[in-house]
Write an enzyme that holds these catalytic residues in place. Structure first.
Site, PDB file in Angstrom:
ATOM      1  N   LYS A  84       0.609  -1.255  -0.265  1.00 45.16           N
ATOM      2  CA  LYS A  84      -0.097   0.108  -0.255  1.00 45.16           C
ATOM      3  C   LYS A  84       0.866   0.785   0.451  1.00 45.16           C
ATOM      4  CE  LYS A  84      -3.720   2.561   3.045  1.00 45.16           C
ATOM      5  NZ  LYS A  84      -4.568   2.628   3.575  1.00 45.16           N
ATOM      6  N   SER A 161      -9.223   2.986   3.264  1.00 48.94           N
ATOM      7  CA  SER A 161      -7.469   3.660   1.736  1.00 48.94           C
ATOM      8  C   SER A 161      -6.957   2.591   1.265  1.00 48.94           C
ATOM      9  CB  SER A 161      -7.053   4.193   2.759  1.00 48.94           C
ATOM     10  OG  SER A 161      -6.320   3.537   3.593  1.00 48.94           O
ATOM     11  N   SER A 185     -10.487   1.116   6.667  1.00 53.02           N
ATOM     12  CA  SER A 185      -9.308   0.774   5.771  1.00 53.02           C
ATOM     13  C   SER A 185      -8.511  -1.051   5.094  1.00 53.02           C
ATOM     14  CB  SER A 185      -8.532   1.041   5.781  1.00 53.02           C
ATOM     15  OG  SER A 185      -8.990   3.065   5.391  1.00 53.02           O
TER      16      SER A 185
END
Length: 476
Positions: A84, A161, A185
């Site tokens: 990520k 996210s 997330s």
């Protein structure tokens, strides 16, 4: 566009790859090449990556093959992983969907601690995946990277996210994906994309540097199968001297201990935490999922959660307060920031320290009441989110009342367990009337990461929704 080329290798689990490597049926270079080709074919339609590190990945794959020939072994030797874009990878800039960070962040000199651990275990890093702007929301859009599309339907939210991580897992871009979860997330993208995601107990995986949001952010795995997450979690877990909040205890051998019976387990079910709005298709899928646990021999009881509504205002206050720490960049960067993020930042900009401390006290009281409840059960089942996928450039689905920044209305089930630090997973459990995925959240007592993985694996074995793949029909 041939969406099927290289898909079988791209959808192989980490455990399947390890077997193929050991038997000589596949090499790390063959696998990495196939996955990179699939990314090149499919990712332009999905937008899951900020950068693909093809040259470095192939070099590391060749190194893994050489090590294997020399008799070396490691749990992830030659297995692809994505990172990520909230965590440093040496030689790459960390941008987090932000034009501000894109302009001001230097190129990372070293890997993040968790990336180091994955590499030390032999993993091949494919690249970095997209996030919402500064990882602030559950919507798969940012001013820097644009929309990251749900692989089940173009133009719909993939969750955030950890948006690119969820999409990469669902789209067959390799087996292992690093996510993080400060308010849902990991679990929201897992829900929207039809994959498995685990937010471990707070501190299980070290977060370096320690996240400045009141100890709410957890690093965790995002995979298609529970077993792959169990494997990945053990590698990432364990104390680190740069995270004073990390758990002292070493992790269990989650993979070896994964299979266990649900017979006799006491499981609570809440469809709304006594306050959340939930769409009918989601409620129906969660009821069916709970019934599967009953069939597995668990005692499942739908319960009241009087503590549930007490977190609603606390969560929104603290969410806006943590974003307001960036208020000093507004003067220069507001025109290049998302209007929703700016609205959230403004909402928290005038809070006083006294208000913050009072809300923090309310948080601690909320957590204590929640923990008292959870101690009476082995697990709590809820929806992972209240809705199926909708367009990511609006806060809420069309049939919900809108708000300038409050996306949390459909995510009332995730943030409570960030505030409390409890382990929680999202496991795919079904689809809505439009064929969009729905996730079941399984919450455990603090430190019972193994139990949550075991319950998730038992459900997955009984109801293997993960085997269904996106058709990409809306992209053709």
């Amino acid at each position: 566009m041939d969406f099927d080329k290289n898909s079988e290798i791209g959808y192989m689990t980490a455990l399947e790859l390890r077997e193929a490597y050991a038997s000589g049926k596949l090499s790390s270079v063959e696998v990495t090449t196939a996955v990179l080709e699939r990314i090149a074919e499919v990712n332009p339609a999905l937008n899951a990556f900020t950068v693909v590190m093809a040259e470095e990945a192939l070099r590391d794959a060749a190194k893994a093959d050489k090590q294997r020939r020399e008799g070396h072994n490691a749990p992830l030797l030659g297995v692809p992983v994505t990172i990520k874009d909230a965590y440093d990878v040496a030689g790459i800039k960390t941008e987090m969907g932000s034009k501000w960070l894109s302009a001001t962040n230097p190129v990372a000199k070293t890997d993040n601690v968790v990336v180091e651990r994955l590499r030390e275990a032999g993993a091949v890093v494919l690249g970095k995946t997209t996030t919402s702007e500064l990882a602030w929301s559950g919507l798969s859009w940012s001013p820097l990277t644009g929309v990251t599309h749900n692989p089940w339907a173009k133009g719909l939210n993939a969750g955030a996210s950890s948006a690119g991580a969820g999409v990469s897992s669902a789209a067959g871009f390799g087996p292992l994906h690093l996510g993080s979860d400060g308010g849902g997330s990991i679990r929201m993208p897992a829900h929207f994309c039809g994959i498995f995601g685990l937010k471990p107990t707070y501190g299980r995986v070290p977060h370096v540097p320690v996240s400045n949001n009141d100890y709410a952010t957890h690093i965790g795995p995002m995979t298609r199968t529970v077993a792959d997450s169990a494997l990945m979690l053990r590698i990432m877990s364990g104390p680190h001297h740069l995270d004073h909040t990390s758990c002292e205890a070493p992790p269990a051998d989650y993979l070896a201990l994964l299979e266990t019976s649900m017979k006799g387990k006491r499981i609570a079910l809440s469809l709304d935490l006594d306050h959340a709005r939930v769409d009918p298709d989601v409620e129906a899928a969660i009821r069916k999922a709970a019934a599967i646990f009953s069939e597995l021999g668990a005692h499942v009881e739908e319960v009241a959660t009087p503590w549930g509504p007490k977190g609603k205002d606390v969560a929104r206050f603290l969410w806006a307060a943590k974003e307001a720490r960036r208020a000093d960049i507004l003067k220069e960067w507001e025109p290049q920031m998302g209007a929703d993020f700016v609205a959230c930042l403004h909402a928290g900009a005038n809070y006083t320290s006294a208000e913050f401390l009072n809300q923090r006290q309310s948080k601690y009281e909320y957590i204590a009441e929640m923990q008292e409840f959870l101690e009476g059960w082995d697990f709590l089942l809820t929806p992972s989110a209240s809705v199926a996928a909708f367009p990511p450039q609006q806060m809420r689905p069309d049939h919900w009342p809108q708000h300038e920044w409050d996306w949390m209305a459909w995510a009332e089930f995730s943030y409570p367990f960030n505030l409390s630090g409890n382990p929680a997973s999202s496991v795919p459990c079904g689809f809505d009337a439009n064929g969009l995925p729905i996730g079941l959240q399984i919450v455990g007592r603090r430190f019972d990461d193994l139990g949550v993985l075991q319950a998730s694996a038992a459900f997955e074995a009984a109801h293997p929704v993960y085997r269904q793949r996106p058709s990409f029909d809306s992209f053709r």
